[in-house]
Write a protein that holds these residues in place. Structure first.
Motif, mmCIF file in Angstrom:
data_model
loop_
_atom_site.group_PDB
_atom_site.id
_atom_site.type_symbol
_atom_site.label_atom_id
_atom_site.label_comp_id
_atom_site.label_asym_id
_atom_site.label_seq_id
_atom_site.Cartn_x
_atom_site.Cartn_y
_atom_site.Cartn_z
ATOM 1 N N LEU A 21 -5.108 1.145 0.183
ATOM 2 C CA LEU A 21 -4.360 1.678 -1.113
ATOM 3 C C LEU A 21 -3.069 1.159 -1.104
ATOM 4 O O LEU A 21 -2.226 1.339 -1.646
ATOM 5 C CB LEU A 21 -4.954 1.964 -2.900
ATOM 6 C CG LEU A 21 -4.458 1.699 -3.864
ATOM 7 C CD1 LEU A 21 -4.166 -0.044 -3.990
ATOM 8 C CD2 LEU A 21 -4.771 2.039 -4.878
ATOM 9 N N GLY A 22 -2.456 2.853 -0.485
ATOM 10 C CA GLY A 22 -1.321 3.304 -0.887
ATOM 11 C C GLY A 22 -0.737 2.122 0.473
ATOM 12 O O GLY A 22 1.196 2.047 0.562
ATOM 13 N N THR A 23 -1.317 1.549 1.575
ATOM 14 C CA THR A 23 -0.516 0.998 2.860
ATOM 15 C C THR A 23 0.058 -0.151 1.615
ATOM 16 O O THR A 23 1.635 0.090 1.578
ATOM 17 C CB THR A 23 -1.501 0.555 3.440
ATOM 18 O OG1 THR A 23 -1.812 2.012 5.015
ATOM 19 C CG2 THR A 23 0.114 -0.238 4.832
ATOM 20 N N VAL A 24 -0.788 -1.022 0.992
ATOM 21 C CA VAL A 24 -0.524 -2.017 0.196
ATOM 22 C C VAL A 24 0.467 -1.410 -0.927
ATOM 23 O O VAL A 24 1.353 -2.291 -0.705
ATOM 24 C CB VAL A 24 -1.498 -2.211 -0.531
ATOM 25 C CG1 VAL A 24 -0.904 -3.745 -1.277
ATOM 26 C CG2 VAL A 24 -2.909 -3.270 0.212
ATOM 27 N N ARG B 75 4.041 -0.918 1.360
ATOM 28 C CA ARG B 75 4.458 -2.931 1.660
ATOM 29 C C ARG B 75 5.361 -3.457 0.476
ATOM 30 O O ARG B 75 6.220 -4.090 0.863
ATOM 31 C CB ARG B 75 3.108 -3.154 2.436
ATOM 32 C CG ARG B 75 2.744 -2.953 3.411
ATOM 33 C CD ARG B 75 1.930 -4.166 3.860
ATOM 34 N NE ARG B 75 1.218 -3.378 5.774
ATOM 35 C CZ ARG B 75 0.216 -4.239 6.206
ATOM 36 N NH1 ARG B 75 -0.057 -4.899 5.213
ATOM 37 N NH2 ARG B 75 0.397 -3.354 7.238
ATOM 38 N N LEU B 76 4.580 -3.152 -0.944
ATOM 39 C CA LEU B 76 4.964 -3.771 -1.780
ATOM 40 C C LEU B 76 6.051 -3.655 -2.375
ATOM 41 O O LEU B 76 7.183 -4.237 -2.698
ATOM 42 C CB LEU B 76 3.911 -3.872 -3.066
ATOM 43 C CG LEU B 76 2.623 -4.767 -3.196
ATOM 44 C CD1 LEU B 76 2.083 -4.243 -3.668
ATOM 45 C CD2 LEU B 76 2.335 -6.585 -2.901
ATOM 46 N N ARG B 77 6.461 -2.161 -2.548
ATOM 47 C CA ARG B 77 7.492 -1.341 -2.782
ATOM 48 C C ARG B 77 8.755 -1.805 -1.967
ATOM 49 O O ARG B 77 9.711 -2.220 -2.114
ATOM 50 C CB ARG B 77 7.361 0.527 -2.678
ATOM 51 C CG ARG B 77 8.705 0.818 -3.378
ATOM 52 C CD ARG B 77 9.119 2.167 -3.033
ATOM 53 N NE ARG B 77 9.006 2.289 -1.663
ATOM 54 C CZ ARG B 77 7.893 3.529 -0.512
ATOM 55 N NH1 ARG B 77 7.179 4.404 -1.583
ATOM 56 N NH2 ARG B 77 8.441 3.394 0.405
ATOM 57 N N ASP B 78 8.515 -1.878 -0.210
ATOM 58 C CA ASP B 78 9.686 -1.838 0.850
ATOM 59 C C ASP B 78 10.052 -3.075 0.838
ATOM 60 O O ASP B 78 11.181 -3.713 0.732
ATOM 61 C CB ASP B 78 8.898 -1.444 2.181
ATOM 62 C CG ASP B 78 9.254 0.039 2.115
ATOM 63 O OD1 ASP B 78 8.892 0.328 1.508
ATOM 64 O OD2 ASP B 78 7.743 0.549 3.477
#
Length: 194
Positions: free
Chosen positions: A172-175, A178-181
């Motif tokens: 979840l942290g990776t997703v 990616r969304l934030r960046d």
């Protein structure tokens, strides 16, 4: 002397209408019938002058007598004559009908104006949306594949961050990263400052 005699007759008729209305308050149907017969022409005449349309005037006159039947107990002879009470109800109901008709006409007019104005506005809106869509498409092409995929799933498919994580088999942290960046990069590419 003749004037005094006609005044006495008028007072007796008014008093008898007051008495009839008192009897109507007790549920006396015969009294109501007589009250109707004696006052309906005056009530209808007043309503007809306000509404003009005979069919509507008949409806309002019927409403007036229904209200008189239901609220006869509220009549107070000390405050005025029965005919004045009926004519007040008639005037109020007729004016309400005119206001209601005017409000409906105003609503219809506003709706018609909106419908007439929308074709020009629709063209401008569609052109603006097309230009904006092209800008976003160009900006999305500048993102990494991972960011583009995460954003597409979130915005075009309506998936939550947790659903994206499950679908891509990622933490979840990776997703979230990616969304934030991806959003930061899109804002920069589109020139959005806030």
């Amino acid at each position: 002397m003749l004037g005094r005699v006609s005044d006495d007759v008028g007072e007796q008729q008014e008093r008898s209408l007051d008495a009839l209305l008192g009897d109507v308050a007790t549920g006396d149907r015969a009294a109501f019938g007589e009250l109707y017969d004696r006052t309906a022409p005056r009530v209808f005449g007043l309503v007809r002058r306000i509404l003009v349309d005979a069919a509507q005037a008949e409806e309002v006159t019927q409403d007036v007598f229904l209200e008189a039947w239901q609220n006869a107990a509220r009549f107070d002879a000390g405050r005025g004559a029965a005919v004045a009470w009926l004519l007040t109800i008639a005037h109020r109901r007729a004016v309400d009908r005119v206001r209601s008709a005017q409000a409906a006409a105003d609503r219809d007019l506003k709706a018609g104006v909106r419908e007439l104005a929308s074709p020009q506005e629709d063209v401008a809106e569609r052109v603006e949306l097309r230009v904006e869509h092209e800008r976003v498409s160009v900006a999305l092409a500048e993102l990494s594949e991972a960011q583009r995929t995460a954003l597409a799933m979130a915005y075009y498919e309506g998936k939550s961050q947790s659903e994206i994580a499950v679908a891509l088999e990622l933490p979840l942290g990776t997703v979230k990263t990616r969304l934030r960046d991806g959003m930061i990069r899109l804002r920069h590419l589109l020139g959005v400052t806030s």
